[in-house]
Design an enzyme around this catalytic site. Structure first.
Site, PDB file in Angstrom:
ATOM      1  N   SER A  40       0.651  -1.384   0.273  1.00 31.98           N
ATOM      2  CA  SER A  40      -0.076  -0.079  -0.030  1.00 31.98           C
ATOM      3  C   SER A  40       0.832   1.154  -0.023  1.00 31.98           C
ATOM      4  O   SER A  40       1.816   1.428   0.868  1.00 31.98           O
ATOM      5  CB  SER A  40      -0.959  -0.061   1.238  1.00 31.98           C
ATOM      6  OG  SER A  40      -1.651   1.321   1.292  1.00 31.98           O
ATOM      7  N   ILE A  46       8.719   1.605   8.368  1.00 37.90           N
ATOM      8  CA  ILE A  46       9.313   1.709   9.537  1.00 37.90           C
ATOM      9  C   ILE A  46      10.860   1.712   9.405  1.00 37.90           C
ATOM     10  O   ILE A  46      11.371   0.724   8.855  1.00 37.90           O
ATOM     11  CB  ILE A  46       8.897   0.504  10.342  1.00 37.90           C
ATOM     12  CG1 ILE A  46       7.728   0.795  10.651  1.00 37.90           C
ATOM     13  CG2 ILE A  46       9.642   0.552  11.728  1.00 37.90           C
ATOM     14  CD1 ILE A  46       6.850  -0.509  11.568  1.00 37.90           C
ATOM     15  N   GLU A  50      19.555   1.104  10.865  1.00 43.45           N
ATOM     16  CA  GLU A  50      20.209   0.656   9.739  1.00 43.45           C
ATOM     17  C   GLU A  50      21.478  -0.051  10.110  1.00 43.45           C
ATOM     18  O   GLU A  50      22.413   0.254   9.073  1.00 43.45           O
ATOM     19  CB  GLU A  50      20.161   1.832   8.702  1.00 43.45           C
ATOM     20  CG  GLU A  50      19.091   2.593   8.629  1.00 43.45           C
ATOM     21  CD  GLU A  50      18.679   3.713   9.382  1.00 43.45           C
ATOM     22  OE1 GLU A  50      19.503   3.730  10.391  1.00 43.45           O
ATOM     23  OE2 GLU A  50      17.848   4.626   9.187  1.00 43.45           O
ATOM     24  N   LYS A  80      30.825  -0.021   8.974  1.00 47.07           N
ATOM     25  CA  LYS A  80      30.965  -0.451  10.344  1.00 47.07           C
ATOM     26  C   LYS A  80      31.853  -1.468  10.725  1.00 47.07           C
ATOM     27  O   LYS A  80      31.648  -2.607  10.351  1.00 47.07           O
ATOM     28  CB  LYS A  80      29.308  -1.091  10.617  1.00 47.07           C
ATOM     29  CG  LYS A  80      29.392  -1.605  12.154  1.00 47.07           C
ATOM     30  CD  LYS A  80      27.920  -2.354  12.244  1.00 47.07           C
ATOM     31  CE  LYS A  80      27.652  -2.959  13.763  1.00 47.07           C
ATOM     32  NZ  LYS A  80      26.564  -3.874  13.539  1.00 47.07           N
TER      33      LYS A  80
END
Length: 410
Positions: A40, A46, A50, A80
């Site tokens: 939709s 959300i 990350e 990271k």
């Protein structure tokens, strides 16, 4: 053609979970199956964190044929190389931190360096933290240096931080170019057959859509797992005390402060705060227990930490879905899915372990194999760091995946 094989796959919900699933299955099976994704346009995605783990490139992006240089710029990604734990011993000491590094510690004469370090510490021969004595990378992290050189040479084991919305956008474009059918519509009903398995979904504009395999990526709405299959949450609050979070996206001056090549986990009064740096901003959230802190108290503490005013709230139930429904015949599933097995033996072993938990992530499999096998595998993972996952571990040996699939909390 064997009529028991899956021909049509419907993914319910988009976001990073939906489009990671779509792209992976499209790459794995090509035009052998018809893949559709319905989402939709009115439902917000959300995205509160990350952060990833190192094998994501191998088990996902490499499988798609994508190098870091291709997908990272499209997803506002940064490196990271560790997790930095801050203020877990003394909240008033600015030097109270330690790094949890990626990669194995080196051995000397077949003995890990950590053994030597422990001996030296006990005998007052060193005062340096383990990360500095046993790894040669901690000092690079202190200087915010990249785990790769400008010529793309890897000098540190690393993972990535990125914008989950941009990941979804990037993989959506890729999936559609590979033939995935994108349906922008609202699912208003899920129909079950006489055996209680998903038969079809009904949408507002496109009517009823049938498929052999349904994958639920509808997030908090839980269109299949909650609303149709009536699976309850099993609370885990007796083991996982932090059950709520206050989250925000905070602007950051990269030129002035650099980009930290690590995720930070900062101790707070009633929980901890994550910090996930990206380009021009960082994602952050305070994970706390509502038994020890009100939302207002947590919000105030969180905003003072970063000296910001804008905020948004997310609450995460720490729970799992308990049921695994299946018949006792696996032969046809093995025969059908062994194409994935041929591709890379280690892939399916590592995929479940590569899952990056999200507050509403779940996997619901409905294998339409002419009643020879019907399975619904349901898993929901409560977490507070990442809201996307790889949910494509649909491979050789369904029972093995059902037995081995980890429920991971962070």
């Amino acid at each position: 053609m064997d009529q028991s094989l899956i021909k049509n796959i419907l993914i319910v919900g988009g976001g990073s979970a939906g489009w990671m699933t779509a792209s992976y299955l499209s790459k794995a099976f090509g035009n052998k199956v018809n893949i559709s994704l319905v989402e939709s346009p009115e439902i917000p995605k959300i995205g509160v964190g990350e952060a990833t783990i190192p094998n994501l490139q191998k088990v996902f992006f490499d499988f798609l044929g994508l190098k870091e240089e291709e997908w990272m710029p499209e997803c506002n990604a940064s490196f990271k190389a560790a997790i930095k734990f801050v203020n877990w011993n003394d909240p008033n000491d600015k030097n109270d931190y330690f790094y949890h590094m990626f990669g194995q510690v080196k051995n000397i004469d077949d003995i890990p360096l950590t053994h030597y370090w422990n001996y030296f510490r006990e005998n007052n021969l060193t005062q340096l933290p383990m990360a500095y004595d046993c790894y040669d990378k901690a000092r690079l992290l202190d200087k915010n240096l990249s785990p790769k050189t400008l010529t793309h040479e890897k000098v540190m084991s690393h993972a990535w931080h990125f914008d989950a919305h941009l990941v979804a956008k990037f993989l959506k474009k890729l999936s559609i170019s590979w033939g995935v059918k994108h349906i922008e519509d609202e699912v208003i009903n899920v129909s079950l057959n006489e055996n209680g398995y998903v038969k079809s979904v009904t949408t507002n504009k496109n009517g009823e859509i049938e498929a052999d395999l349904f994958i639920d990526c509808s997030g908090f709405k839980g269109l299949i797992i909650n609303q149709a299959l009536k699976e309850p949450f099993i609370g885990m609050s007796d083991q996982l005390f932090c059950n709520s979070a206050v989250a925000a996206s905070i602007k950051h001056d990269d030129e002035e402060n650099g980009i930290e090549p690590y995720t930070s986990a900062i101790a707070m009064k009633n929980g901890w705060t994550w910090k996930i740096p990206m380009l021009g901003r960082f994602g952050s959230g305070y994970v706390y227990s509502d038994e020890f802190s009100t939302r207002e108290q947590a919000t105030d503490e969180f905003l003072k930490l970063w000296n910001v005013k804008e905020d948004r709230f997310k609450s995460y139930p720490n729970s799992v879905y308990p049921k695994i429904l299946y018949d006792n015949k696996y032969d046809k599933a093995r025969e059908y899915m062994q194409e994935l097995k041929k591709r890379e033996d280690n892939l399916l072993e590592s995929l479940p372990r590569a899952i990056l938990p999200g507050p509403t992530s779940l996997l619901a499999l409905n294998l339409g194999l002419n009643n020879s096998i019907k399975a619904v595998f349901l898993a929901s993972i409560g977490a507070a760091i990442a809201d996307f996952l790889i949910i494509c571990a649909i491979g050789f040996g369904l029972k093995q995946i059902i037995d081995d699939f980890p429920i991971i909390f962070e």
